[in-house]
Design an enzyme around this catalytic site. Structure first.
Site: not given
Ligand code: FPP
Length: 255
Positions: A29, A42, A46, A74, A78, A80, A140, A197, A203
């Site tokens: 997160d 944003r 990512h 998650s 969707w 977003r 792994l 987390r 949470r």
């Molecule tokens: C949460 O941060 C992160 C995500 C919803 C996406 C996680 C994806 C990756 C790290 C890259 C892809 C991973 C793999 C395994 C291929 P957020 O956007 O909710 O951050 P925020 O809470 O600060 O807005």
């Protein structure tokens, strides 16, 4: 490529005196906040988050962790903006296309959990290719939770059990915790010992609710793009200092 080109002969435990969790699950997160604090879009958060994934897989191998489960998309994501959803889908495509060969060479087995019904067909194809290619690897187990939500997973499991009851294969009176466990997406995967987390949020966000019943929880005050070997080691040290009792009494209580 960040993944190491060669497999090492043996995995040296990085914390020789500590217990290493067999299965670490991570809620990655804080990508958005990492980017916002730097005045970046944003999506850049990512993209940097994917680099943290690569570092974390390398570090997990170094530590001798057997399974790592990463929450990458998650079922609630969707909601977003469409452009961000499509960027996250692009990242999983890139990840499998660019990193699969290295992961395979490093002995990483890839398993994907989550609902596939509403995932674009080309991504389902890539997931199946990754799972098939790496099925025999044992260094792994990298479990990617993609289009995953724990309540949805439990609903699908209950449906499967109900169908088996209808076919006369399961006696309702014989349904126990193991029956449910066998019908979850994680049927072949041991429960996490440690759940991490990042980002400071406290949470579970519908992640592995059944499976973390006895996991140790560690919440780290750093954003996912800043995560790496040092943070993983810190979480493992914290895990090693915990007294896991599974509802019983402490070994040292002497009762
Ligand atoms: C949460 O941060 C992160 C995500 C919803 C996406 C996680 C994806 C990756 C790290 C890259 C892809 C991973 C793999 C395994 C291929 P957020 O956007 O909710 O951050 P925020 O809470 O600060 O807005």
């Amino acid at each position: 490529m960040t993944f190491r080109a060669n497999q090492r002969e043996a995995t040296a435990p990085a914390e020789p005196n500590g217990r290493v969790p067999r299965h670490v699950a991570i809620i990655m997160d804080g990508n958005g906040r990492w980017a916002a604090e730097r005045g970046l879009p944003r999506t850049e958060g990512h993209r940097r988050g994917m680099e943290a994934v690569r570092r974390t897989v390398d570090a997990a191998i170094d530590l001798g962790i057997e399974t790592i489960t990463l929450f990458s998309f998650s079922s609630e994501n969707w909601s977003r903006p469409a452009a961000e959803v499509s960027f996250l889908f692009g990242l999983i495509r890139i990840f499998i296309r660019r990193d699969l060969a290295d992961l395979h060479r490093n002995g990483v087995r890839i398993t994907v959990i989550g609902e596939r019904a509403n995932v674009p067909a080309d991504i389902v194809g890539l997931i199946e290719e990754a799972e098939t290619l790496t099925a025999g690897n044992t260094r792994l187990n990298m479990v990617v939770a993609f289009n995953y939500g724990s309540r949805g997973e439990i609903v699908r499991a209950v449906r499967r059990v109900a169908e088996a009851v209808k076919r006369g294969e399961i006696d309702p009176a014989a349904i126990d915790e193991a029956t449910i466990g066998r019908h979850l997406d994680t049927a072949a995967i041991p429960d996490p010992d440690l759940l991490i987390r990042t980002s400071g949020e406290l949470r579970l966000s519908n992640f592995l609710l059944w499976q973390v019943a006895y996991s140790e929880l560690v919440f780290l005050p750093l954003y996912w793009p800043d995560f790496g070997a040092e943070a993983l080691r810190a979480a493992v040290r914290e895990f090693a200092s915990r007294d896991r009792r599974y509802g019983g009494v402490a070994a040292r209580s002497g009762a």
